[in-house]
Design a protein around this motif. Structure first.
Motif, PDB file in Angstrom:
ATOM      1  N   GLU A 105      31.213 -19.528   4.908  1.00 63.87           N
ATOM      2  CA  GLU A 105      30.678 -18.455   4.935  1.00 63.87           C
ATOM      3  C   GLU A 105      31.792 -17.022   5.822  1.00 63.87           C
ATOM      4  N   ARG A 106      31.321 -16.115   5.285  1.00 68.36           N
ATOM      5  CA  ARG A 106      32.090 -14.886   5.397  1.00 68.36           C
ATOM      6  C   ARG A 106      30.734 -14.154   6.396  1.00 68.36           C
ATOM      7  N   LEU A 107      31.583 -13.913   7.677  1.00 70.95           N
ATOM      8  CA  LEU A 107      30.451 -13.674   8.895  1.00 70.95           C
ATOM      9  C   LEU A 107      31.543 -11.987   9.234  1.00 70.95           C
ATOM     10  N   GLY A 108      30.093 -10.830   9.260  1.00 70.02           N
ATOM     11  CA  GLY A 108      30.731 -10.028   9.521  1.00 70.02           C
ATOM     12  C   GLY A 108      30.467  -9.103   8.024  1.00 70.02           C
ATOM     13  N   SER A 109      31.060  -8.227   7.769  1.00 67.20           N
ATOM     14  CA  SER A 109      31.437  -6.910   6.768  1.00 67.20           C
ATOM     15  C   SER A 109      31.808  -7.760   5.525  1.00 67.20           C
ATOM     16  N   LEU A 110      31.160  -7.191   4.157  1.00 66.15           N
ATOM     17  CA  LEU A 110      32.739  -7.432   2.991  1.00 66.15           C
ATOM     18  C   LEU A 110      33.601  -6.419   3.678  1.00 66.15           C
ATOM     19  N   GLY A 111      34.872  -6.649   2.913  1.00 60.46           N
ATOM     20  CA  GLY A 111      35.340  -5.920   2.949  1.00 60.46           C
ATOM     21  C   GLY A 111      36.097  -5.880   4.262  1.00 60.46           C
ATOM     22  N   ASP A 112      37.112  -5.238   4.855  1.00 59.82           N
ATOM     23  CA  ASP A 112      37.949  -4.838   6.110  1.00 59.82           C
ATOM     24  C   ASP A 112      36.659  -5.362   7.227  1.00 59.82           C
ATOM     25  N   GLY A 113      37.074  -6.261   8.422  1.00 59.51           N
ATOM     26  CA  GLY A 113      36.383  -6.476   9.040  1.00 59.51           C
ATOM     27  C   GLY A 113      35.106  -8.247   9.196  1.00 59.51           C
ATOM     28  N   GLY A 114      35.161  -8.804   8.323  1.00 56.02           N
ATOM     29  CA  GLY A 114      34.513  -9.589   8.206  1.00 56.02           C
ATOM     30  C   GLY A 114      35.851 -10.940   8.233  1.00 56.02           C
ATOM     31  N   LYS A 115      35.703 -12.526   8.141  1.00 57.96           N
ATOM     32  CA  LYS A 115      36.298 -13.200   8.574  1.00 57.96           C
ATOM     33  C   LYS A 115      35.534 -14.491   7.956  1.00 57.96           C
ATOM     34  N   TRP A 116      36.078 -15.555   7.155  1.00 60.25           N
ATOM     35  CA  TRP A 116      35.675 -17.103   6.976  1.00 60.25           C
ATOM     36  C   TRP A 116      35.396 -17.994   8.015  1.00 60.25           C
ATOM     37  N   VAL A 117      33.998 -18.471   7.903  1.00 59.72           N
ATOM     38  CA  VAL A 117      33.788 -19.416   8.969  1.00 59.72           C
ATOM     39  C   VAL A 117      33.361 -20.508   8.804  1.00 59.72           C
ATOM     40  N   SER A 141      31.674  -6.159  12.983  1.00 59.69           N
ATOM     41  CA  SER A 141      30.482  -6.816  12.460  1.00 59.69           C
ATOM     42  C   SER A 141      30.725  -8.311  12.786  1.00 59.69           C
ATOM     43  N   PHE A 142      31.780  -9.270  12.761  1.00 59.05           N
ATOM     44  CA  PHE A 142      32.384 -10.544  12.855  1.00 59.05           C
ATOM     45  C   PHE A 142      31.662 -10.829  13.949  1.00 59.05           C
ATOM     46  N   GLU A 143      32.055 -10.826  14.573  1.00 51.50           N
ATOM     47  CA  GLU A 143      31.608 -10.398  16.446  1.00 51.50           C
ATOM     48  C   GLU A 143      30.454 -10.936  16.643  1.00 51.50           C
ATOM     49  N   ALA A 144      29.300  -9.501  16.020  1.00 49.60           N
ATOM     50  CA  ALA A 144      27.810  -8.739  16.390  1.00 49.60           C
ATOM     51  C   ALA A 144      27.190 -10.421  15.200  1.00 49.60           C
ATOM     52  N   GLU A 145      27.827 -10.465  14.296  1.00 52.36           N
ATOM     53  CA  GLU A 145      26.794 -12.015  13.741  1.00 52.36           C
ATOM     54  C   GLU A 145      26.843 -12.840  14.408  1.00 52.36           C
ATOM     55  N   ILE A 146      27.571 -13.272  14.887  1.00 56.82           N
ATOM     56  CA  ILE A 146      28.111 -14.690  15.833  1.00 56.82           C
ATOM     57  C   ILE A 146      27.137 -14.837  16.943  1.00 56.82           C
ATOM     58  N   PHE A 147      27.461 -13.268  17.366  1.00 53.69           N
ATOM     59  CA  PHE A 147      26.075 -12.808  18.883  1.00 53.69           C
ATOM     60  C   PHE A 147      24.525 -13.247  18.361  1.00 53.69           C
ATOM     61  N   GLU A 148      24.598 -12.583  17.238  1.00 51.00           N
ATOM     62  CA  GLU A 148      23.093 -12.605  16.486  1.00 51.00           C
ATOM     63  C   GLU A 148      22.848 -14.145  16.083  1.00 51.00           C
ATOM     64  N   SER A 164      35.963  -0.620  24.114  1.00 53.63           N
ATOM     65  CA  SER A 164      34.634  -0.989  23.659  1.00 53.63           C
ATOM     66  C   SER A 164      34.868  -1.988  22.520  1.00 53.63           C
ATOM     67  N   PHE A 165      33.797  -2.690  22.256  1.00 57.97           N
ATOM     68  CA  PHE A 165      33.555  -3.326  21.352  1.00 57.97           C
ATOM     69  C   PHE A 165      33.306  -2.489  19.940  1.00 57.97           C
ATOM     70  N   GLY A 166      33.795  -2.847  19.152  1.00 55.89           N
ATOM     71  CA  GLY A 166      32.834  -1.496  17.791  1.00 55.89           C
ATOM     72  C   GLY A 166      31.278  -1.510  17.869  1.00 55.89           C
ATOM     73  N   PRO A 167      30.793  -0.807  16.926  1.00 58.76           N
ATOM     74  CA  PRO A 167      29.130  -0.212  17.935  1.00 58.76           C
ATOM     75  C   PRO A 167      28.291  -1.544  16.946  1.00 58.76           C
ATOM     76  N   GLU A 168      29.059  -1.640  16.248  1.00 58.23           N
ATOM     77  CA  GLU A 168      27.454  -3.112  15.823  1.00 58.23           C
ATOM     78  C   GLU A 168      27.141  -3.625  17.257  1.00 58.23           C
ATOM     79  N   LEU A 169      28.162  -4.793  17.762  1.00 60.08           N
ATOM     80  CA  LEU A 169      27.768  -5.665  19.083  1.00 60.08           C
ATOM     81  C   LEU A 169      27.524  -4.522  20.333  1.00 60.08           C
ATOM     82  N   PRO A 170      26.213  -5.077  20.860  1.00 64.74           N
ATOM     83  CA  PRO A 170      25.799  -4.876  21.449  1.00 64.74           C
ATOM     84  C   PRO A 170      26.583  -5.374  23.678  1.00 64.74           C
ATOM     85  N   THR A 171      27.662  -3.906  23.704  1.00 66.15           N
ATOM     86  CA  THR A 171      28.055  -4.443  25.402  1.00 66.15           C
ATOM     87  C   THR A 171      27.195  -4.379  26.243  1.00 66.15           C
TER      88      THR A 171
END
Length: 326
Positions: A105-117, A141-148, A164-171
């Motif tokens: 599956e593709r984790l993170g946003s569609l377009g730039d940022g997501g990755k296949w895992v 967004s990729f790291e945030a979905e793994i976190f969630e 810092s990380f992007g705004p999608e991930l709680p720091t």
């Protein structure tokens, strides 16, 4: 059925038949000894079958080199005209033909940022799950979905171009760690070095990590030096790489086919198999008329005892100490 089973003899016969069938299905690991129609769906069997398919790709690559070469040095990365025909690009020699043995599956946003895992479910409850992410660029967004979606994964991010990380991930979480450091093939982190650059092995040593489950690298063409300096020593020592899978963007700027071939063959020798490829179509769209030389790849490591290829992975030992200071 109930009336039949009231007869003790019939019940014994039925039990014997069921037990015999189960024995035939489970007692032998040899395909020749299994009943007709039996399909081995165990994880080792799925990985082994995927590897057999992938080796067909490796053989096919050699045939393609002979067709358009015949030597690797004769292969153009991105031929500009219609000769040879049929046309090709360098990516055609390295298709992602390894079948992920889990959900893909593709984790993170569609377009730039997501990755296949491959198989995030394998680390959802893993108590010692470790994720490294190099190249944040304000988007997590990729790291945030793994976190969630995981309970315990510790996420370590590095990028000297942001703070810092992007705004999608709680720091503020104890499971996220960020440093404005860079990834390189050699260390440069003295008092006057700006930005500080570390090898992957140095960062693992600093953090007290023996293994990484998911490794993401997007470092704008530095990936070749980074991985050569990290991977080759493990090959030379005959040891498996200490990570389970790799998500990486390859930047083929100014690269020749012989360099690309040597890089992929090194990764393959180390046990890495591509299960997904995604061309960077945004870059390619902006680069109209130019080479299509950026592409995302996802690899799974088929050597060692990582959780994506073994049902019982060797425990990943990592330190509970806080991230190193500057």
């Amino acid at each position: 059925m109930a009336s039949v089973l009231r007869n003790p003899r019939n019940a014994i016969i039925l039990f014997a038949l069921v037990a015999g069938a189960l024995y035939l299905y489970t007692s032998s690991s040899s395909a020749a000894d299994r009943p007709f129609g039996f399909i081995d769906e165990t994880l080792p069997a799925r990985v082994g079958n995927a590897e057999r398919i992938y080796q067909k790709t490796v053989s096919g690559r050699q045939g393609l080199i002979q067709k358009f070469g015949p030597e690797p040095s004769d292969i153009a990365m991105f031929p500009a005209d219609k000769d040879p025909w049929p046309p090709y690009t360098a990516w055609d020699f390295f298709p992602p033909s390894f079948n992920c043995p889990h959900e893909r599956e593709r984790l993170g946003s569609l377009g730039d940022g997501g990755k296949w895992v491959c198989g995030l479910s394998r680390v959802e409850d893993k108590p010692d799950c470790i994720v490294y992410s190099f190249g944040i660029n304000g988007e997590s967004s990729f790291e945030a979905e793994i976190f969630e979606r995981t309970k315990y994964c510790q996420i370590w991010g590095y990028d000297f171009s942001v703070r810092s990380f992007g705004p999608e991930l709680p720091t503020y979480s104890s499971r996220t760690h960020f440093k404005a450091w860079g990834l390189s093939g050699s260390n440069s982190h003295g008092p006057k070095d700006t930005p500080k650059m570390y090898t992957l092995q140095s960062l693992m040593d600093l953090n007290g990590h023996k293994h990484i489950d998911i490794l993401k690298i997007d470092v704008e063409s530095w990936e070749f030096d980074v991985l050569k300096s990290f991977v080759q020593p493990y090959i030379d020592a005959g040891k498996p790489l200490p990570f389970g899978q790799l998500q990486i963007e390859l930047h083929m700027w100014q690269k020749k086919f012989v360099e690309m071939l040597a890089f992929f063959e090194m990764l393959e020798e180390a046990g890495l198999r591509p299960f997904m490829q995604e061309p960077n179509l945004v870059y390619n769209n902006y680069n109209k008329g130019g080479d299509q030389d950026l592409s995302e790849y996802s690899f799974i490591n088929i050597k060692g005892d990582n959780v994506f290829i073994k049902d019982r992975a060797v425990s990943n030992v990592h330190s509970s100490r806080p991230p190193p200071s500057d």
